[in-house]
Write an enzyme that holds these catalytic residues in place. Structure first.
Site, PDB file in Angstrom:
ATOM      1  N   GLY A  42       0.783  -1.235   0.000  1.00 37.53           N
ATOM      2  CA  GLY A  42       0.000   0.000   0.000  1.00 37.53           C
ATOM      3  C   GLY A  42       0.811   1.280   0.000  1.00 37.53           C
ATOM      4  O   GLY A  42       0.305   2.326   0.394  1.00 37.53           O
ATOM      5  N   SER A  43       2.073   1.214  -0.482  1.00 34.72           N
ATOM      6  CA  SER A  43       2.860   2.450  -0.469  1.00 34.72           C
ATOM      7  C   SER A  43       2.273   3.475  -1.442  1.00 34.72           C
ATOM      8  O   SER A  43       2.273   4.679  -1.168  1.00 34.72           O
ATOM      9  CB  SER A  43       4.331   2.168  -0.779  1.00 34.72           C
ATOM     10  OG  SER A  43       4.503   1.763  -2.112  1.00 34.72           O
ATOM     11  N   ASN A  44       1.742   3.015  -2.563  1.00 33.08           N
ATOM     12  CA  ASN A  44       1.085   3.957  -3.482  1.00 33.08           C
ATOM     13  C   ASN A  44      -0.192   4.512  -2.860  1.00 33.08           C
ATOM     14  O   ASN A  44      -0.449   5.717  -2.950  1.00 33.08           O
ATOM     15  CB  ASN A  44       0.762   3.272  -4.817  1.00 33.08           C
ATOM     16  CG  ASN A  44       1.953   3.244  -5.734  1.00 33.08           C
ATOM     17  OD1 ASN A  44       2.314   4.258  -6.318  1.00 33.08           O
ATOM     18  ND2 ASN A  44       2.602   2.090  -5.836  1.00 33.08           N
ATOM     19  N   LEU A  90      -4.545  -6.948  -7.647  1.00 34.70           N
ATOM     20  CA  LEU A  90      -4.172  -7.962  -8.643  1.00 34.70           C
ATOM     21  C   LEU A  90      -5.345  -8.644  -9.337  1.00 34.70           C
ATOM     22  O   LEU A  90      -5.179  -9.251 -10.386  1.00 34.70           O
ATOM     23  CB  LEU A  90      -3.255  -9.008  -7.997  1.00 34.70           C
ATOM     24  CG  LEU A  90      -1.901  -8.476  -7.533  1.00 34.70           C
ATOM     25  CD1 LEU A  90      -1.013  -9.594  -7.030  1.00 34.70           C
ATOM     26  CD2 LEU A  90      -1.195  -7.712  -8.642  1.00 34.70           C
ATOM     27  N   ILE A 101     -10.661  -6.650 -13.027  1.00 36.04           N
ATOM     28  CA  ILE A 101     -11.901  -5.944 -12.682  1.00 36.04           C
ATOM     29  C   ILE A 101     -13.050  -6.518 -13.526  1.00 36.04           C
ATOM     30  O   ILE A 101     -12.965  -6.539 -14.754  1.00 36.04           O
ATOM     31  CB  ILE A 101     -11.760  -4.425 -12.917  1.00 36.04           C
ATOM     32  CG1 ILE A 101     -10.617  -3.859 -12.057  1.00 36.04           C
ATOM     33  CG2 ILE A 101     -13.066  -3.690 -12.626  1.00 36.04           C
ATOM     34  CD1 ILE A 101     -10.788  -4.026 -10.552  1.00 36.04           C
ATOM     35  N   ASN A 154      -5.575   2.447 -13.451  1.00 35.44           N
ATOM     36  CA  ASN A 154      -4.611   1.509 -12.881  1.00 35.44           C
ATOM     37  C   ASN A 154      -3.197   2.032 -13.121  1.00 35.44           C
ATOM     38  O   ASN A 154      -2.962   2.815 -14.031  1.00 35.44           O
ATOM     39  CB  ASN A 154      -4.775   0.142 -13.572  1.00 35.44           C
ATOM     40  CG  ASN A 154      -3.816  -0.903 -13.033  1.00 35.44           C
ATOM     41  OD1 ASN A 154      -3.606  -1.020 -11.822  1.00 35.44           O
ATOM     42  ND2 ASN A 154      -3.214  -1.672 -13.923  1.00 35.44           N
ATOM     43  N   HIS A 157       0.666   0.519 -13.886  1.00 36.41           N
ATOM     44  CA  HIS A 157       1.410  -0.692 -14.234  1.00 36.41           C
ATOM     45  C   HIS A 157       2.902  -0.363 -14.187  1.00 36.41           C
ATOM     46  O   HIS A 157       3.322   0.681 -14.705  1.00 36.41           O
ATOM     47  CB  HIS A 157       0.996  -1.163 -15.631  1.00 36.41           C
ATOM     48  CG  HIS A 157       1.616  -2.475 -15.993  1.00 36.41           C
ATOM     49  ND1 HIS A 157       1.152  -3.675 -15.484  1.00 36.41           N
ATOM     50  CD2 HIS A 157       2.681  -2.789 -16.775  1.00 36.41           C
ATOM     51  CE1 HIS A 157       1.910  -4.667 -15.955  1.00 36.41           C
ATOM     52  NE2 HIS A 157       2.840  -4.153 -16.734  1.00 36.41           N
ATOM     53  N   ASP A 167      -4.388  -4.642 -18.534  1.00 34.34           N
ATOM     54  CA  ASP A 167      -3.356  -3.655 -18.915  1.00 34.34           C
ATOM     55  C   ASP A 167      -3.557  -3.094 -20.324  1.00 34.34           C
ATOM     56  O   ASP A 167      -2.605  -2.934 -21.083  1.00 34.34           O
ATOM     57  CB  ASP A 167      -1.947  -4.301 -18.835  1.00 34.34           C
ATOM     58  CG  ASP A 167      -1.657  -4.850 -17.448  1.00 34.34           C
ATOM     59  OD1 ASP A 167      -2.106  -4.233 -16.464  1.00 34.34           O
ATOM     60  OD2 ASP A 167      -0.988  -5.890 -17.356  1.00 34.34           O
ATOM     61  N   GLU A 193       6.428   5.883  -9.361  1.00 36.18           N
ATOM     62  CA  GLU A 193       4.993   5.746  -9.058  1.00 36.18           C
ATOM     63  C   GLU A 193       4.567   6.757  -7.999  1.00 36.18           C
ATOM     64  O   GLU A 193       3.557   7.442  -8.142  1.00 36.18           O
ATOM     65  CB  GLU A 193       4.692   4.324  -8.570  1.00 36.18           C
ATOM     66  CG  GLU A 193       4.848   3.298  -9.666  1.00 36.18           C
ATOM     67  CD  GLU A 193       4.513   1.883  -9.220  1.00 36.18           C
ATOM     68  OE1 GLU A 193       4.127   1.093 -10.064  1.00 36.18           O
ATOM     69  OE2 GLU A 193       4.659   1.574  -8.015  1.00 36.18           O
TER      70      GLU A 193
END
Ligand code: GRF
Length: 203
Positions: A18-20, A96, A99, A113, A115, A156, A185
């Site tokens: 969860g760093s993003n 991951l 959807i 998203n 990538h 993607d 990111e």
């Protein structure tokens, strides 16, 4: 202050550290302080009990929703829960599962998203996390980066919103490349979301 009404309520979907997610939450707080916020993070959606992102949500007092496979893929994709909470936009940050179409139809062009490579290279099923970086190192590529894109029915694949690049040096390993990518990111994802939703707000 622009007031809460003008900020787009966002759900962040994440399954990992969860760093993003944390950077995205921080950006929303920072922008709100400056009276300039384009979005608020109202919900963190996670498919993995115990994932690091849940601790981050707790730290910032953000509601969490743990989702189950059967209902996500064969039910309504949790559209009801999202709508009940007024969610207008979905940000995937290390989520991951694919959807489901029900959710894509409920949120058309409102799911994005990130990538960890320069799509369309190194995308598709099975291309995630360290596998992407390992493939890039094995191929001897001298450049990699990040892609922020809309989510459609294929992995993607949706329209690209932003790409950021970094050099891959001869000494790089999958681990050092992953670190470079994470930095990219963190630098760009929150700002791209902010700009996108501010634009949406001003329409
Ligand atoms: C990121 O590298 C993202 O591109 C990928 O998963 C990773 C998530 O990292 N889809 P974190 O959980 O945000 O630290």
């Amino acid at each position: 202050m622009s007031g809460n009404k003008t900020r787009v309520p966002v759900a962040v979907f994440a399954s990992g550290a969860g760093s993003n997610a944390e950077k995205i939450i921080e950006q929303a707080g920072l922008a709100e302080k400056n009276g300039a916020g384009g979005y608020t993070v109202n919900l963190v959606v996670c498919n993995k009990p115990g994932a690091g992102v849940l601790g981050i949500a707790e730290k910032y007092g953000i509601e969490t929703l743990i989702i189950e496979k059967e209902r996500f893929f064969n039910g309504d994709g949790y559209t009801t829960e999202l709508r009940n909470r007024g969610i207008q936009f979905i940000v995937l940050a290390g989520f991951l599962w694919k959807i489901p179409n029900t959710l894509i139809k409920a949120y058309p062009n409102k799911i994005i998203n990130i990538h960890p490579a320069l799509l369309p290279k190194y995308g598709g099923k099975g291309m995630y996390g360290s596998k992407v970086h390992e493939a890039i190192i094995a191929a001897g590529d001298r450049e990699s980066g990040i892609t922020i894109h809309y989510v459609d029915e294929l992995y993607d694949h949706g329209n690209i919103i932003f790409q950021g690049r970094c050099a891959v040096d001869e000494m790089d390993t999958a681990e050092t490349l992953a670190q470079k990518i994470h930095l990219l990111e963190h630098r760009h994802y929150p700002q791209v979301i902010e700009d996108l939703l501010k634009m949406q707000n001003s329409r």
